[in-house]
Every structure is written in structure tokens, then in C-alpha cells.
Enzyme design. Structure first.
Site, PDB file in Angstrom:
ATOM      1  N   ARG A 124      41.928   9.403 -52.461  1.00  0.00           N
ATOM      2  CA  ARG A 124      41.984  10.320 -51.328  1.00  0.00           C
ATOM      3  C   ARG A 124      42.673   9.693 -50.119  1.00  0.00           C
ATOM      4  NH1 ARG A 124      35.981  12.705 -51.349  1.00  0.00           N
ATOM      5  NH2 ARG A 124      36.624  13.453 -49.298  1.00  0.00           N
ATOM      6  N   HIS A 168      37.855  35.988 -38.701  1.00  0.00           N
ATOM      7  CA  HIS A 168      38.855  34.933 -38.902  1.00  0.00           C
ATOM      8  C   HIS A 168      40.077  35.168 -38.002  1.00  0.00           C
ATOM      9  CE1 HIS A 168      37.093  32.497 -41.946  1.00  0.00           C
ATOM     10  NE2 HIS A 168      37.190  33.341 -42.941  1.00  0.00           N
ATOM     11  N   HIS A 217      34.500  40.281 -41.764  1.00  0.00           N
ATOM     12  CA  HIS A 217      34.724  38.856 -42.016  1.00  0.00           C
ATOM     13  C   HIS A 217      36.157  38.435 -41.656  1.00  0.00           C
ATOM     14  CE1 HIS A 217      33.764  35.110 -44.310  1.00  0.00           C
ATOM     15  NE2 HIS A 217      35.066  35.096 -44.515  1.00  0.00           N
ATOM     16  N   THR A 223      39.374   8.769 -40.004  1.00  0.00           N
ATOM     17  CA  THR A 223      38.636   9.536 -41.002  1.00  0.00           C
ATOM     18  C   THR A 223      37.248   9.839 -40.447  1.00  0.00           C
ATOM     19  OG1 THR A 223      37.961   9.646 -43.342  1.00  0.00           O
ATOM     20  CG2 THR A 223      37.718   7.517 -42.231  1.00  0.00           C
ATOM     21  N   ARG A 274      48.959  13.452 -43.125  1.00  0.00           N
ATOM     22  CA  ARG A 274      48.250  14.558 -42.468  1.00  0.00           C
ATOM     23  C   ARG A 274      48.013  14.141 -41.025  1.00  0.00           C
ATOM     24  NH1 ARG A 274      42.550  15.378 -42.671  1.00  0.00           N
ATOM     25  NH2 ARG A 274      42.450  13.969 -44.443  1.00  0.00           N
ATOM     26  N   HIS A 290      28.091  29.638 -46.522  1.00  0.00           N
ATOM     27  CA  HIS A 290      28.278  28.196 -46.380  1.00  0.00           C
ATOM     28  C   HIS A 290      28.815  27.919 -44.983  1.00  0.00           C
ATOM     29  CE1 HIS A 290      32.643  28.705 -47.209  1.00  0.00           C
ATOM     30  NE2 HIS A 290      32.254  29.525 -48.163  1.00  0.00           N
ATOM     31  N   ARG A 339      37.054  18.443 -39.485  1.00  0.00           N
ATOM     32  CA  ARG A 339      37.805  17.215 -39.238  1.00  0.00           C
ATOM     33  C   ARG A 339      37.221  16.407 -38.087  1.00  0.00           C
ATOM     34  NH1 ARG A 339      39.602  18.083 -43.893  1.00  0.00           N
ATOM     35  NH2 ARG A 339      41.339  19.531 -44.190  1.00  0.00           N
ATOM     36  N   LYS A 362      24.969  18.998 -46.001  1.00  0.00           N
ATOM     37  CA  LYS A 362      26.386  19.328 -45.918  1.00  0.00           C
ATOM     38  C   LYS A 362      26.633  20.780 -46.327  1.00  0.00           C
ATOM     39  CE  LYS A 362      30.880  17.245 -46.496  1.00  0.00           C
ATOM     40  NZ  LYS A 362      31.634  16.061 -46.950  1.00  0.00           N
TER      41      LYS A 362
END
Length: 611
Positions: free
Chosen positions: A456, A135, A131, A556, A525, A11, A425, A36
Site C-alpha cells: 500500500r 452528496h 441520499h 499517513t 496521491r 456505515h 484522510r 471503524k
């Protein structure tokens, strides 16, 4: 040396280009395909990376893939043998795909690369990184720290689900790991599934839902599902999960423990789901805190870098920072699989090629995460004209002033400027903006613009120089990955009746001077906006502050539910015409909804598959 990094096939596929250890650009495939979390080979992202850098395929020295397929195949076989015969259904489903495609992933990668250009498909240039090392590399190498502890947490890579290590200069070492099937990411995803949201995309909804509930089930989770040690190491009780042997996350024993079957998607949320969300969030925060404390105690490091999907849990990140165990924390903005493309490329530079690490010019090596496509003014005008848009052209100052005034008048604005963000984001390049002082703005944006669940929360984008005046935070948070409380002077006292409200009934009670970005637990946030990395967005907020006294905007992502963030001016115009946005600013073009051809309005509510 030019290194192309690739993440794909699970993904959030992406591509990134690194030159001599410096990140040049990066983009996710979903922004081009409009699917998406697109898991497919990132052919369009790769083509864009090369074109943007002015490189030919023959100019690429190394191509780095973000994990090792043979190790994943080994895990599949060993998991089946460990749980046989219970895991046969899962094994039977996965095995044909592995035998036809994934086991021969190197050949498939080379075939896909050759389809772009034969020069990319030379096998000797292809490298594979583990993997979790990808990261870790994405977390440490772009960070501003010369040395740091590094913690990565996700669902699962090849075997590792959690890894801890140490970065120093151009060196990076993984010192210990927790292996599948014991996974904090999969534990959180189990509750994502159980509360009726989609795994690998709905986890952030669980985090947003948590403050509406009480952690009533946290003790049940600790007593039955996870054995957590003082240093953060843990084991899961696999009797309650089905991800090893079945095709779902949980099983009937899990249902019996929590008293009901999983919530069906899109069914009305109840207080029970809110309490479950609060419970798994509390457990996750405790696990992350203990892991961080244990790693810092072991290494003596006062700086911490984070990556992996769990590092997108900005509430847990904020708790780590406020705990005081480290002086500073840096989180890879594309902490999930997309960021593995950057990590793999950086690992190839510093681990395989032994290139020295380059000191960052600015706060870090991610350049604000503004690493994606941009459009020149002339191209914006041509594309908008071809789409049938009606627009005016404003100078820089006039654009800032007109947009700030529209925001202060309560209008919702689409903001499409400069390079697109890399990661999940929107950070002021592909954003929907609004006035945080408006009490009904959160509900309005959720239901009439984003077409998503009303509970949300939205994030505040605040001038870096003003953040400490409005929030209990005086650190950089450029990537919207830290949660902190709204400062006491800006909070609104609650009446006894309001304090007594439960669950979603809390939503419409203003709790601060900036209610649209204040969650029901007074948290926010936070994105700190820096003039050095995004001068136009900084100027807009500064102008809004001059008009209103408030140095904050609602920020947003520019999309609707189920849609990737808009990637082109045409995407932005379609979204503008399919929602209740009032104003659209693309480059120096201003579009007012009232000026547009009504025949171009779209029914956008059901245009994308729900996430």
C-alpha cells in the site's frame, strides 16, 4: 439558523453543524467509539458538535437526515419482486430489520435524539434529504465555485447510484440519474470482494494494488459486465452478480468468467489479483471520464464538483483533471456517507429554508477539513500525565525544529495537532509522518508501524508553493484526492532488469528522489499543504525543507490497520506505545519512545479487527 446534519445506520455515521450556511464543525462517530466505519446513531458526535459550538439542544432549528428510508424500503421490495423467487434469501435476511427498525426510522431517529435531550426530539424540526442530493450538496455548496457541474457516484442511495446536476449560487438541481442495480460503485465493490478485500472499506486497497498489475481483464469486463455508452451512461449485466438476490457480491458465473473462485481474505496476493485490480481500475477511470465529459458537454460548465464513494478514487479524479475537459475540479473530502451529514444540513439551509449561499473565506467552505475536536495544551498535559506518559514541553519553534530534525534523521513521528480532520484522510492534524527520501520507509511504515499490507502506497504532503517543482500538478490538492506523476527531473531511471520486474517485486525498487511516496507507476496521491489552513504543519514541512532541501513529508493516518484515526491524546499515546513510532508530538508536548515506561508498551498488532 442552526442546522444539525446526521448520517447514520449504514456505515461511516457522522454529525455536522451548519450555521446560516457556514459549516461550523463535523465529526465521525468512529472517532469516539473506536469502531471503524461505525454505522450506529452518532450520539457522541452530536453531543460534541453542540458542545464545541456552545449551543444547547433548544438552539437547533432544523435536524437534517441524509437519506429517505421509505424510498430505500421501496427499492428493497421492488428488487425482490423483480428477481423473485431468486432473491428470497436476501429478502428474508433484510426484511426483519426493516420491519423492526428501518421502516420506522423517523421514529427511531426521534427516539435517539430525545435520548440526548428531549428538545432535539421534536418531530417538526426533522427533515430528510435524498441520499444523492446530500452528496451533491456536500460537493457544490462548500466548493469555491459560483456555478459548476456536479457529479455523484457511489454504491447506491435510495435508488440512484450515479447522479448529475448543476449548481448555481444557492440553487442546486439534479438533472439525471442512473438507478440501482446498475452501479459503478457496486461494480468496483464486486472486484473488491472477488480479490479478497472487505466491501465498503477495501476499495482503496484495490486502487493501491492496481499499479502492480496489467489491465488484462479490462476487455473482458467491457464485453461481459458493463455496457458503457459514449456519454458515460451504463448498464451492468446482472447475470454475473449476486448483490440483488444473494448475500455475496458475485456468483459462480463471475468465477467462471475470470477462471477461479474469489480470493480468500488474508491469503497471499498473486499477480492475478494485481491484474484484476488494474483492470477494474482502468474500467472505472474510463466510466468516470465519460461521465464527466458528457456532463460538461451538456452543461457547458468549466468547473466540476464530485462526491459519493467513487469520488474517493483519486486516480480517476487525477485523470479527469489532466483530461482538460474542465478548468478546475473540487472534491468533497468526506465524499462517502460521512459527508452526507454536511450535505443534508446544507441542503436544509439552501433548499428548504432558502438561505443565500455564503461566499467562502479561504479556498473553500471546508476550512481544510479541520472540523473536529481539538485539545487545549493544559488538557493535553493532564491527559498524558494520567496515561503515564513521559514528555517534555517545547515552544512552538522548538517543537517544529525538534520534529523536523527527527524526521530528517529517519525517525517515524506521530503528529497530533489542532482540530481533527473530517473524512477518511489524515491531513496533518492526526498523522504519522516520515522522510520520503528513505528507500525502505514505505515498507517499514507498512509492516512495523501500520501493521498492514506492504504494497500500500503513502501520500506526499508537499508545500503548495513547491508542488509544481516535484509533481506534474500545479493545482490545489488539499484533501489528498488527486493523483499525479512525479516530475521527470526527480525520477530515477530504471535498469532493464528492474523494468522487467512484475507485481510485488517492483515494490523495493527506488524510482525517484522521494521513493517512499512514489508508487510503482511513478504516481503519487498528493496533498498540498497551505499556510492559511494548517500553519503548524506548513511550518514543519518548511523547516524540513530547510534541513534537507525537500519540501515533502510522508503523510499517513495516525492509526494501525483496522483502527479509526486517533481521536484523543490517550488514543495517540496507546498507538505510539503499540507501534515502532519513535517520536510523538501532541500540542507542545514531545514524547520520545526511549523515555517511556516499557511496562506501558502494548501488543497493538491484533488490537483491532482487520479491515
Amino acid at each position: 439558523m442552526n442546522v444539525l446534519g446526521i448520517s447514520a445506520f449504514y456505515h461511516d455515521s457522522a454529525a455536522a453543524l451548519v450555521h446560516d450556511g457556514v459549516i461550523v464543525n463535523a465529526a465521525q462517530e468512529e472517532r469516539f467509539t473506536r469502531k471503524k466505519h461505525d454505522p450506529g446513531f452518532p450520539a457522541q458526535a452530536i453531543r460534541w458538535c453542540l458542545a464545541d459550538a456552545g449551543l444547547q439542544p433548544r438552539d437547533i432549528d432544523r435536524i437534517a437526515f441524509y437519506d429517505k428510508p421509505f424510498l430505500k424500503f421501496e427499492r428493497l421490495l421492488e428488487t425482490y419482486l423483480a428477481f423473485a423467487p431468486r432473491g428470497f434469501r436476501s429478502f428474508r435476511t433484510a426484511m426483519p430489520v426493516w420491519l423492526s427498525e428501518k421502516l420506522f426510522q423517523k421514529d427511531m431517529l426521534l427516539k435517539e435524539l430525545r435520548a440526548i435531550d428531549p428538545a432535539l426530539g421534536e418531530a417538526e424540526r426533522l427533515l430528510f434529504a435524498e441520499h444523492h442530493f446530500s452528496h451533491a450538496a456536500s460537493a457544490f455548496y462548500p466548493s469555491p465555485f459560483e456555478q459548476a457541474a456536479v457529479l455523484t457516484m457511489d454504491g447506491v442511495g435510495e435508488w440512484a447510484t450515479t447522479s448529475a446536476g448543476l449548481g448555481h449560487g444557492s440553487g442546486l438541481t439534479i438533472t439525471k440519474e442512473i438507478h440501482f442495480p446498475h452501479s459503478l460503485g457496486l461494480l468496483y465493490s464486486a472486484f473488491t470482494y472477488y480479490t479478497g478485500f472487505k466491501v465498503n472499506s477495501g476499495e482503496y486497497k484495490v486502487m493501491g494494488l492496481a499499479p502492480y498489475g496489467e489491465p488484462k481483464y479490462a476487455r473482458t469486463i467491457f464485453d461481459n459486465l458493463i455496457d458503457l455508452k459514449a456519454d458515460g451512461s451504463f448498464r451492468l449485466n446482472l447475470d454475473y452478480f449476486d448483490y440483488c438476490t444473494g448475500l455475496t457480491m458475485t456468483n459462480p458465473r463471475f468465477d467462471a468468467l475470470f477462471g477461479a473462485p474469489p480470493r480468500r481474505p488474508e491469503v497471499w496476493l498473486t499477480q492475478r489479483e494485481m491484474d484484476l485490480a488494474a483492470s477494474i481500475q482502468a474500467v472505472t477511470e474510463e466510466v468516470v471520464l465519460r461521465l464527466a465529459r458528457g456532463l460538461v458537454a451538456e452543461t457547458g460548465m468549466r468547473h466540476l464538483c464530485l462526491a459519493g464513494g467513487v469520488a474517493l478514487n483519486c486516480v480517476a479524479n487525477g485523470k479527469v483533471l489532466r483530461d482538460g475537459i474542465v478548468d478546475d475540479i473540487w472534491i468533497q473530502p468526506a465524499a462517502g456517507d460521512a459527508g452526507g451529514a454536511i450535505g443534508a444540513a446544507l441542503a436544509a439551509c439552501h433548499q428548504h429554508e432558502k438561505l443565500p449561499r455564503v461566499s467562502t473565506n479561504g479556498p473553500d467552505g471546508m476550512r481544510g477539513a479541520y472540523l473536529g475536536p481539538a485539545f487545549a495544551q493544559a488538557e493535553v498535559e493532564r491527559r498524558l500525565t494520567d496515561a503515564g506518559a513521559r514528555f517534555s514541553i517545547a515552544s512552538d519553534d522548538a517543537l517544529i525544529d525538534s520534529t523536523a530534525r527527527a524526521l530528517s534523521d529517519g525517525q517515524a513521528v506521530g503528529w497530533f495537532q489542532g482540530r481533527m480532520e473530517f473524512g477518511p484522510r489524515a491531513l496533518g492534524a492526526r498523522s504519522i509522518l516520515a522522510d520520503p527520501r528513505a528507500p525502505a520507509m514505505q515498507k517499514t511504515l507498512n509492516l512495523k508501524v501500520k501493521y498492514r499490507e506492504s504494497f500500500r502506497p503513502f501520500a506526499p504532503a508537499v508545500l503548495r508553493e513547491d508542488v509544481a517543482d516535484w509533481f506534474d500538478l500545479d493545482k490545489d490538492s488539499p484533501y489528498m484526492l488527486l493523483v499525479a506523476p512525479v516530475a521527470e527531473p526527480h525520477r530515477r531511471g530504471m535498469s532493464a532488469a528492474e523494468e522487467a520486474l512484475f507485481g510485488i517485486d517492483k515494490l523495493n525498487v527506488p524510482r525517484s528522489d522521494i521513493p517512499a511516496v512514489t508508487h510503482v507507476d511513478y504516481s503519487a496521491r498528493i496533498q498540498t499543504v497551505h499556510a492559511a489552513t494548517n500553519p503548524r504543519f506548513h511550518a514543519l514541512i518548511d523547516r524540513f525543507k530547510a534541513l534537507t532541501g525537500c519540501p515533502i513529508l510522508v503523510n499517513t493516518s495516525f492509526n494501525v490497520r483496522g483502527e479509526p484515526i486517533v481521536g484523543t491524546p490517550e488514543d495517540a499515546f496507546r498507538c505510539f506505545m503499540g507501534t515502532d513510532l519513535d517520536l510523538l508530538a501532541i500540542g507542545n508536548c514531545l514524547l520520545r519512545k526511549s523515555d517511556q515506561d516499557a511496562a506501558l508498551k502494548q501488543d497493538y498488532r491484533d488490537a483491532f479487527e482487520l479491515d
